[in-house]
Design a protein around this motif. Structure first.
Motif, PDB file in Angstrom:
ATOM      1  N   SER A 106      56.890  23.911 -10.229  1.00 42.01           N
ATOM      2  CA  SER A 106      56.678  23.677  -8.809  1.00 42.01           C
ATOM      3  C   SER A 106      55.666  22.564  -8.620  1.00 42.01           C
ATOM      4  CB  SER A 106      56.181  24.951  -8.111  1.00 42.01           C
ATOM      5  OG  SER A 106      54.870  25.282  -8.559  1.00 42.01           O
ATOM      6  N   THR A 107      55.583  22.079  -7.385  1.00 40.55           N
ATOM      7  CA  THR A 107      54.607  21.053  -7.027  1.00 40.55           C
ATOM      8  C   THR A 107      53.389  21.646  -6.341  1.00 40.55           C
ATOM      9  OG1 THR A 107      55.581  20.656  -4.839  1.00 40.55           O
ATOM     10  CG2 THR A 107      56.519  19.447  -6.695  1.00 40.55           C
ATOM     11  N   TYR A 190      67.124  22.253 -18.443  1.00 41.39           N
ATOM     12  CA  TYR A 190      65.971  21.365 -18.548  1.00 41.39           C
ATOM     13  C   TYR A 190      65.681  20.933 -19.984  1.00 41.39           C
ATOM     14  CZ  TYR A 190      64.653  22.559 -13.723  1.00 41.39           C
ATOM     15  OH  TYR A 190      64.634  22.727 -12.371  1.00 41.39           O
ATOM     16  N   GLU A 234      64.484  27.277  -6.527  1.00 42.64           N
ATOM     17  CA  GLU A 234      64.772  26.236  -7.514  1.00 42.64           C
ATOM     18  C   GLU A 234      66.215  26.324  -7.991  1.00 42.64           C
ATOM     19  OE1 GLU A 234      62.521  24.099 -11.251  1.00 42.64           O
ATOM     20  OE2 GLU A 234      61.553  25.603  -9.999  1.00 42.64           O
ATOM     21  N   SER A 237      68.240  24.722  -5.348  1.00 40.52           N
ATOM     22  CA  SER A 237      68.032  23.270  -5.326  1.00 40.52           C
ATOM     23  C   SER A 237      68.814  22.578  -6.436  1.00 40.52           C
ATOM     24  CB  SER A 237      66.538  22.955  -5.456  1.00 40.52           C
ATOM     25  OG  SER A 237      65.797  23.547  -4.405  1.00 40.52           O
ATOM     26  N   THR A 238      68.745  23.125  -7.636  1.00 43.01           N
ATOM     27  CA  THR A 238      69.483  22.511  -8.740  1.00 43.01           C
ATOM     28  C   THR A 238      70.992  22.638  -8.538  1.00 43.01           C
ATOM     29  OG1 THR A 238      69.223  24.595  -9.977  1.00 43.01           O
ATOM     30  CG2 THR A 238      67.646  22.836 -10.424  1.00 43.01           C
ATOM     31  N   TRP A 266      59.393  26.267  -4.442  1.00 48.21           N
ATOM     32  CA  TRP A 266      58.828  25.437  -5.506  1.00 48.21           C
ATOM     33  C   TRP A 266      58.114  24.203  -4.972  1.00 48.21           C
ATOM     34  CZ3 TRP A 266      60.481  20.438  -5.603  1.00 48.21           C
ATOM     35  CH2 TRP A 266      61.718  20.146  -5.016  1.00 48.21           C
ATOM     36  N   TRP A 267      58.288  23.850  -3.711  1.00 45.39           N
ATOM     37  CA  TRP A 267      57.660  22.660  -3.160  1.00 45.39           C
ATOM     38  C   TRP A 267      56.461  23.027  -2.299  1.00 45.39           C
ATOM     39  CZ3 TRP A 267      62.590  24.318  -1.727  1.00 45.39           C
ATOM     40  CH2 TRP A 267      62.710  24.847  -0.449  1.00 45.39           C
ATOM     41  N   ASN A 393      56.880  14.823 -10.586  1.00 42.87           N
ATOM     42  CA  ASN A 393      57.744  15.464 -11.579  1.00 42.87           C
ATOM     43  C   ASN A 393      59.028  16.008 -10.965  1.00 42.87           C
ATOM     44  OD1 ASN A 393      55.695  14.965 -13.414  1.00 42.87           O
ATOM     45  ND2 ASN A 393      54.825  17.010 -13.251  1.00 42.87           N
ATOM     46  N   CYS A 394      59.010  16.291  -9.653  1.00 46.59           N
ATOM     47  CA  CYS A 394      60.177  16.848  -8.970  1.00 46.59           C
ATOM     48  C   CYS A 394      60.902  15.801  -8.138  1.00 46.59           C
ATOM     49  CB  CYS A 394      59.755  18.023  -8.091  1.00 46.59           C
ATOM     50  SG  CYS A 394      59.086  19.421  -9.028  1.00 46.59           S
ATOM     51  N   ILE A 466      65.991  17.866 -10.154  1.00 44.36           N
ATOM     52  CA  ILE A 466      65.479  18.115  -8.798  1.00 44.36           C
ATOM     53  C   ILE A 466      64.853  16.812  -8.311  1.00 44.36           C
ATOM     54  CG2 ILE A 466      63.744  19.279  -7.428  1.00 44.36           C
ATOM     55  CD1 ILE A 466      64.165  21.754  -8.953  1.00 44.36           C
TER      56      ILE A 466
END
Length: 466
Positions: A106-107, A190, A234, A237-238, A266-267, A393-394, A466
């Motif tokens: 996550s961010t 991943y 997540e 999202s993916t 995750w954001w 990273n996202c 992502i």
């Protein structure tokens, strides 16, 4: 009287051995002739262990007075975590997952606690967590063999399938099994996406089946804890980004994005009216609209204009009093950097969505100025993200979309440089796959117009971005 220089009985010391003697002669306290490889005394005595280079170690029976006597401790192959015994390799994997891997999911500056407590109650979750940690650690250290890692992954799958296939599987155990399958899904997409035996689609189908058994995505999301919600956000999202690149329908309806709660995703949710959930929901609607067109539906200019208005990049406005503004200014710079970077992430997804609208739905060539202006703006948003934060990273999906439509060398160079930075932070094989696919797209394109389907037709279905 004796001379002062004459030796007395007290200071005489008998030399029992010759300096440099072999160890058998030293132990017998006899004179050694120093012949090598064996002295004559050892040859005559038939001693086979005549050596001059050994070190004799002796343990003191009495400890020194300056060293406190320590109680005897037994070495154990298990260690305790929250008063629960774990094998040493499991404890090491749990620590690695908690400290190194989980923050990458996550961010959020203050992330949700990892599923360690659940892993201590559920064997499938513990197995999946440990396999994820060991697989990622193997990429960094190159220490464990592929055969060992494959066996552990298969054992984890066996445990999960055994519980799923049991006739007495209770509904209460399904949420834990869902977390275990999601961890394997992210592991394959991943970390292991470059392997030949990767099974990302299988894990996605398994997670979807468990969600159906629990009543669907929305029902499961509402009844789950924050950790499971974050993993579900997540997962959705993916699935969305994968569906857009593979040109298929998403697994879940676009309405799920309106149920996403800030703080359980995750954001990061910065100040502003439009969150990333709203942007992703619009992108999901566009993906469904494109599939409707492919199935023969009539085009709608009103819907296209609505998509374009919804994805116009937004900026945060001042919506608090002077006292709140002073309080915000007194906070650390890192928080401001996270807020600014999170807004930049939202805008980068907005630009990526507009590129999808123009390229996939309206079939505008990638060299058109409308597409290129959003590529430039998208890259500016990503370049402006603070490197101290985890937000960049996202930003892999916006980089992927912008890179596939990029035509200038400066844009391509900046994209490759940013991908290298993201890989150094994540060490995910998915970043390497994106880099390789972009290079292939640039080589095949060679200045000729390409449609959205042609650009992403060779995208591997096992890579998650992502």
């Amino acid at each position: 009287m004796s001379s002062p220089l004459s030796p007395t009985r007290g200071n005489l010391r008998r030399k029992r051995t010759v300096e440099g003697s072999c160890w058998p002669c030293k132990q017998r306290r006899v004179k050694c002739d120093l012949q090598k490889p064996s002295c004559q005394r050892c040859v005559a005595a038939g001693t086979e262990d005549c050596s001059y280079d050994k070190l004799l170690l002796r343990w003191k029976k009495r400890p020194s007075k300056s060293v406190p006597e320590m109680p005897q401790q037994r070495l154990s192959v298990h260690s305790l975590l929250n008063d629960i015994a774990l094998a040493t390799n499991e404890r090491r994997a749990v620590d690695y997952f908690k400290g190194r891997l989980w923050p990458l999911f996550s961010t959020v500056h203050d992330p949700i606690p990892p599923p360690v407590a659940l892993a201590l109650r559920s064997q499938p979750v513990l197995q999946a967590l440990c396999v994820f940690a060991e697989e990622h650690r193997a990429l960094l250290e190159k220490g464990q063999s592929k055969h060992t890692l494959e066996n552990r992954r298969l054992h984890c799958l066996t445990v999960i399938r055994g519980q799923l296939g049991h006739e007495q599987t209770e509904a209460a155990s399904l949420p834990a099994l869902l977390v275990a399958v999601l961890l394997l899904y992210f592991l394959e997409g991943y970390v292991n996406c470059a392997n030949d035996d990767v099974s990302t689609p299988c894990h996605a189908a398994g997670a979807s089946a468990i969600l159906d058994a629990l009543g669907g995505f929305e029902a499961t999301y509402k009844s789950s804890d924050r950790m499971t919600r974050m993993l579900l956000s997540e997962f959705a999202s993916t699935d969305l980004t994968e569906a857009m690149m593979q040109d298929r329908r998403t697994r879940f309806p676009a309405a799920i994005w309106s149920t996403m709660e800030p703080g359980s995703v995750w954001w990061e949710s910065p100040l502003g009216k439009q969150s990333l959930a709203t942007v992703l929901g619009t992108m999901a609607e566009m993906s469904g609209y494109r599939q409707d067109l492919r199935e023969g539906a009539s085009p709608s200019n009103e819907r296209v204009q609505a998509f374009e208005r919804a994805l116009q990049p937004s900026y945060s406005m001042l919506e608090y009093s002077i006292e709140e503004q002073t309080l915000q200014e007194s906070k650390c710079d890192l928080f401001d950097a996270i807020a600014a970077s999170s807004l930049s992430l939202n805008r980068s997804f907005q630009h990526a969505g507009l590129i999808y609208l123009y390229s996939a739905i309206l079939n505008i060539p990638h060299c058109h100025f409308l597409v290129q202006q959003h590529i430039h703006a998208c890259l500016e948003c990503i370049q402006g993200m603070d490197t101290k934060t985890k937000v960049q990273n996202c930003a892999l999906f916006p980089l992927y979309v912008a890179g596939a439509h990029a035509i200038t060398d400066s844009h391509k160079k900046s994209i490759l440089e940013k991908l290298d930075v993201i890989y150094n932070n994540l060490r995910f094989e998915s970043v390497t796959c994106v880099r390789m696919m972009l290079v292939q797209i640039w080589e095949k394109k060679s200045g000729h117009p390409s449609t959205w389907s042609e650009l992403f037709k060779d995208v591997p279905p096992c890579t998650l971005v992502i």
